[in-house]
Scaffold this active site. Structure first.
Site, PDB file in Angstrom:
ATOM      1  N   HIS A 105     -30.014  11.596  23.201  1.00  0.00           N
ATOM      2  CA  HIS A 105     -30.092  11.443  24.655  1.00  0.00           C
ATOM      3  C   HIS A 105     -30.371   9.992  25.050  1.00  0.00           C
ATOM      4  O   HIS A 105     -30.883   9.191  24.269  1.00  0.00           O
ATOM      5  CB  HIS A 105     -31.168  12.357  25.245  1.00  0.00           C
ATOM      6  CG  HIS A 105     -32.560  12.044  24.780  1.00  0.00           C
ATOM      7  ND1 HIS A 105     -33.287  10.977  25.253  1.00  0.00           N
ATOM      8  CD2 HIS A 105     -33.354  12.655  23.872  1.00  0.00           C
ATOM      9  CE1 HIS A 105     -34.465  10.948  24.675  1.00  0.00           C
ATOM     10  NE2 HIS A 105     -34.540  11.949  23.822  1.00  0.00           N
ATOM     11  N   GLU A 149     -36.170  19.000  20.571  1.00  0.00           N
ATOM     12  CA  GLU A 149     -36.908  18.028  19.779  1.00  0.00           C
ATOM     13  C   GLU A 149     -38.060  18.689  19.026  1.00  0.00           C
ATOM     14  O   GLU A 149     -38.552  19.763  19.409  1.00  0.00           O
ATOM     15  CB  GLU A 149     -37.430  16.912  20.690  1.00  0.00           C
ATOM     16  CG  GLU A 149     -38.179  15.780  19.991  1.00  0.00           C
ATOM     17  CD  GLU A 149     -37.370  15.041  18.939  1.00  0.00           C
ATOM     18  OE1 GLU A 149     -36.975  15.687  17.943  1.00  0.00           O
ATOM     19  OE2 GLU A 149     -37.143  13.829  19.100  1.00  0.00           O
TER      20      GLU A 149
END
Length: 220
Positions: free
Chosen positions: A9, A85
């Protein structure tokens, strides 16, 4: 063979302020949006047959920006918590360097790169989890149980020759690359926002290899 493009990202505000960001989420900065658009442009010569992302907004938003630059007709990625994550537990939101020093300093591993160089990504996850007083941080087995089935599922749902995009996160991408890489790739090197790492798999996901890691060039 099936091609899997793992996109980290774009920069978030917690990235900008050097804070640990796992299940905590901060929005993309203006630079982060530019990171995502740039990744999309670099990947625009590859038509994606499938697109996925972590279920965290920063990764999902990055995936949408990437797809806006892609010739496929996919408008947004399928969000899947398998690709979120690593959960850093008690250390979420802490200053990164201070946390790594607290966790690894007693063993002479006072930064994240040193921990990874000595312990690998799995061993580093175990070390972080062992130091979490609340027991919420994910260890290596937790990551194996979450990520690998998700990866195999998307591979097995694809056809030979397909291209898959997965918008995810720095630590989980490093961890994934560490599972399948050869000795030429060093995951202790920091991974950049908007970078692309590529896995190649056979149709049943029994053979997965890493073609490259942390690529910011036009040659993807």
């Amino acid at each position: 063979m099936i091609n899997i493009y793992l996109v980290r990202h774009g920069q978030t505000y917690l990235n900008k302020y050097n804070r640990i960001q796992g299940i905590a989420n901060a929005p993309l900065t203006e630079k982060g949006i530019a990171d995502a658009i740039d990744a999309g442009k670099r990947l625009s010569s590859i038509t994606f047959n499938h697109a996925y992302s972590s279920d965290m907004p920063r990764a999902f938003d990055t995936g949408k920006y990437v797809l806006q630059q892609n010739p496929s007709d996919i408008e947004e990625p399928i969000a899947d918590k398998a690709f979120r994550e690593e959960n850093f537990g008690y250390f979420e939101g802490n200053d990164s360097e201070a946390a790594w020093h607290q966790i690894g300093g007693p063993d002479g591993l006072d930064n994240y790169g040193k921990m990874i160089s000595k312990l690998g990504m799995g061993g580093t996850a175990d070390l972080i989890a062992a130091h979490d007083p609340y027991g919420d941080a994910e260890n290596n087995q937790d990551l194996l149980n979450r990520f690998i089935p998700g990866l195999k599922k998307v591979i097995q749902n694809a056809n030979d020759g397909d291209n898959i995009m997965i918008a995810a996160h720095g630590t989980i991408i490093r961890w994934a690359v560490d599972q399948f890489k050869d000795d030429s790739i060093d995951v202790s090197e920091p991974i950049e926002n908007g970078s692309v790492s590529k896995l190649v798999s056979n149709a049943d996901a029994s053979e997965i290899s890493v073609e490259y890691y942390n690529n910011l060039s036009e040659n993807v």
